[in-house]
Design a protein around this motif. Structure first.
Motif, PDB file in Angstrom:
ATOM      1  N   ASP A  85      -6.075   8.156  -9.146  1.00 41.53           N
ATOM      2  CA  ASP A  85      -4.825   8.039  -8.394  1.00 41.53           C
ATOM      3  C   ASP A  85      -3.989   9.289  -8.649  1.00 41.53           C
ATOM      4  O   ASP A  85      -3.750   9.663  -9.801  1.00 41.53           O
ATOM      5  N   THR A 114      -6.990   8.128  -4.377  1.00 40.75           N
ATOM      6  CA  THR A 114      -5.767   7.762  -3.666  1.00 40.75           C
ATOM      7  C   THR A 114      -4.688   8.783  -3.983  1.00 40.75           C
ATOM      8  O   THR A 114      -4.531   9.189  -5.143  1.00 40.75           O
ATOM      9  N   ASN A 116      -0.490   9.673  -3.401  1.00 37.68           N
ATOM     10  CA  ASN A 116       0.814   9.153  -2.989  1.00 37.68           C
ATOM     11  C   ASN A 116       1.699  10.301  -2.508  1.00 37.68           C
ATOM     12  O   ASN A 116       1.773  11.345  -3.163  1.00 37.68           O
ATOM     13  N   SER A 143      -7.901   7.650   0.337  1.00 41.17           N
ATOM     14  CA  SER A 143      -6.762   6.860   0.782  1.00 41.17           C
ATOM     15  C   SER A 143      -5.458   7.614   0.541  1.00 41.17           C
ATOM     16  O   SER A 143      -5.279   8.240  -0.506  1.00 41.17           O
ATOM     17  N   SER A 145      -1.310   7.041   0.467  1.00 41.79           N
ATOM     18  CA  SER A 145      -0.213   6.073   0.467  1.00 41.79           C
ATOM     19  C   SER A 145       1.084   6.816   0.760  1.00 41.79           C
ATOM     20  O   SER A 145       1.488   7.704   0.004  1.00 41.79           O
ATOM     21  N   ARG A 188      -2.259   3.738   3.485  1.00 42.82           N
ATOM     22  CA  ARG A 188      -1.497   2.717   2.789  1.00 42.82           C
ATOM     23  C   ARG A 188      -0.026   3.106   2.802  1.00 42.82           C
ATOM     24  O   ARG A 188       0.338   4.215   3.202  1.00 42.82           O
ATOM     25  N   SER A 189       0.807   2.198   2.342  1.00 43.31           N
ATOM     26  CA  SER A 189       2.225   2.516   2.239  1.00 43.31           C
ATOM     27  C   SER A 189       2.844   1.730   1.093  1.00 43.31           C
ATOM     28  O   SER A 189       2.316   0.690   0.676  1.00 43.31           O
ATOM     29  N   ASN A 190       3.929   2.251   0.591  1.00 43.51           N
ATOM     30  CA  ASN A 190       4.654   1.585  -0.477  1.00 43.51           C
ATOM     31  C   ASN A 190       6.145   1.647  -0.181  1.00 43.51           C
ATOM     32  O   ASN A 190       6.649   2.644   0.351  1.00 43.51           O
ATOM     33  N   TRP A 208       4.647  -1.947   9.000  1.00 45.83           N
ATOM     34  CA  TRP A 208       3.291  -1.733   8.480  1.00 45.83           C
ATOM     35  C   TRP A 208       2.255  -2.423   9.356  1.00 45.83           C
ATOM     36  O   TRP A 208       1.218  -1.849   9.677  1.00 45.83           O
TER      37      TRP A 208
END
Length: 371
Positions: A85, A114, A116, A143, A145, A188-190, A208
């Motif tokens: 990550d 992943t 971010n 991925s 995010s 993805r999202s946060n 989303w």
């Protein structure tokens, strides 16, 4: 089946490590790498953009990502995990990021990376990701995010940058095109739950869904990368109505509802330093990113020694003991919560299976109370 047995083995080993205080040879989850502490946002809940203003002497001391990769490549631990990550700061401010990610996928068992991002560096993000996907094998998963804390002005206010949401939407449009082209790429999202967006959680969730994004909410008690105990974003300061609003977004989340219903206590102990580790941009190793920069929780560094040596060191073992009294003991930090919930759900299933097994055994024996 093989994957489930491997998970069970690692979880049991993780628990024995936690209870006995022995160093665990392999993290159950993943390695988290802080690529940089530079950031182009000024988020309400995070002070990382102030990092170098407060520590100007450190501004040129970030390691090149290639130096971090060399440590990863020589590590016996890293060869056995599957997920890396990447976080920041804003990772896409790092010039050598694309090459670093491509190299990560060359490690023996890494099948998922992943990253971010706040999504504001649209051209850099789309060009880098397109370049990665072009050479990525189909059995590897990549991925991204992207942070979305609300729509329009709400997101701009949270991120401290006017026009931030417009940039995110431009980036998202490009990412969706890449997702259509590459089946091994996911978006993805946060969103960080806080006073500024507490009334718009369902709106975020609908956004989303509209864009077919796997979204997740984070509940924080303190700003990232600080040990400041006074924070306007402490979930315990939300009203009862706010808590009910949060719960309504997670109607089927056993972990989150347990957390909210039990005075903000996690369902299991934190496994930071056991289930995963965090490597900061300077090569220092910490149990998790919340504790980065706090020397009391520094397990070692990889500038002059290998990751494996840090992992099994006496200092690392002492830090694992300190984690049991961590100032963020009841945080809901995605990195560690994910690992905790994997184990929480596994143990729940194990207990249920054992209970059913005993029930069936005693019923077959015809004992009273089990008929």
């Amino acid at each position: 089946m093989k994957r489930n047995l491997s998970l069970a083995y690692n979880i049991l080993k993780n628990w024995s490590s936690y209870v006995c205080g022995f160093p665990q040879p392999v993290p159950v989850g993943y390695v988290i790498i802080g690529t940089t502490f530079h950031c182009n946002a000024k988020c309400m809940m995070c002070n990382i953009h102030e990092f170098y203003k407060e520590r100007p002497a450190l501004i040129d001391r970030e390691l090149e990502l290639d130096a971090i990769f060399k440590r990863l490549k020589e590590s016996g631990l890293i060869k056995k995990i599957t997920h890396v990550d990447l976080t920041g700061g804003e990772p896409f401010l790092k010039k050598d990021l694309k090459d670093f990610i491509v190299k990560l996928f060359s490690l023996p068992n890494i099948d998922m990376v992943t990253i971010n991002t706040n999504g504001m560096l649209t051209d850099k993000i789309l060009n880098d990701i397109a370049g990665i996907l072009k050479v990525l094998r189909m059995d590897k998963c990549f991925s991204v995010s992207i942070s979305i804390d609300g729509k329009g002005e709400i997101h701009d206010r949270v991120r401290g940058v006017k026009g931030a949401f417009k940039r995110v939407e431009d980036t998202l449009a490009g990412l969706k095109e890449l997702r259509h082209k590459y089946l091994n790429f996911t978006i993805r999202s946060n969103a960080v739950i806080q006073p500024a967006n507490i009334d718009y959680l369902h709106e975020i969730k609908d956004y989303w869904s509209k864009h077919d994004i796997a979204g997740a909410f984070s509940v924080i008690q303190t700003p990232f990368y600080t040990l400041c105990q006074e924070s306007g974003y402490d979930v315990r300061k939300f009203s009862g109505d706010d808590i009910n609003n949060i719960k309504s977004v997670f109607p089927k989340s056993r972990g989150m509802n347990y957390y909210l219903d039990n005075n903000f206590k996690r369902p299991l102990h934190c496994f930071a330093g056991h289930a995963s580790i965090f490597i900061d941009p300077f090569g220092s190793v910490y149990p998790c990113n919340f504790l980065a920069g706090n020397e009391k929780y520094r397990m070692g560094d990889i500038k002059n020694t290998g990751i494996d040596s840090v992992w099994v060191s006496q200092q690392a073992n002492e830090i694992r003991e300190k984690v049991k009294a961590c100032p963020f003991l009841n945080c809901w930090n995605g990195c560690e919560v994910d690992q905790t919930m994997i184990q929480f759900e596994f143990i729940e299933r194990l207990v249920k299976a054992l209970s059913l097994g005993f029930f069936s055994y005693f019923r077959l024996k015809g004992l009273k109370g089990f008929e």
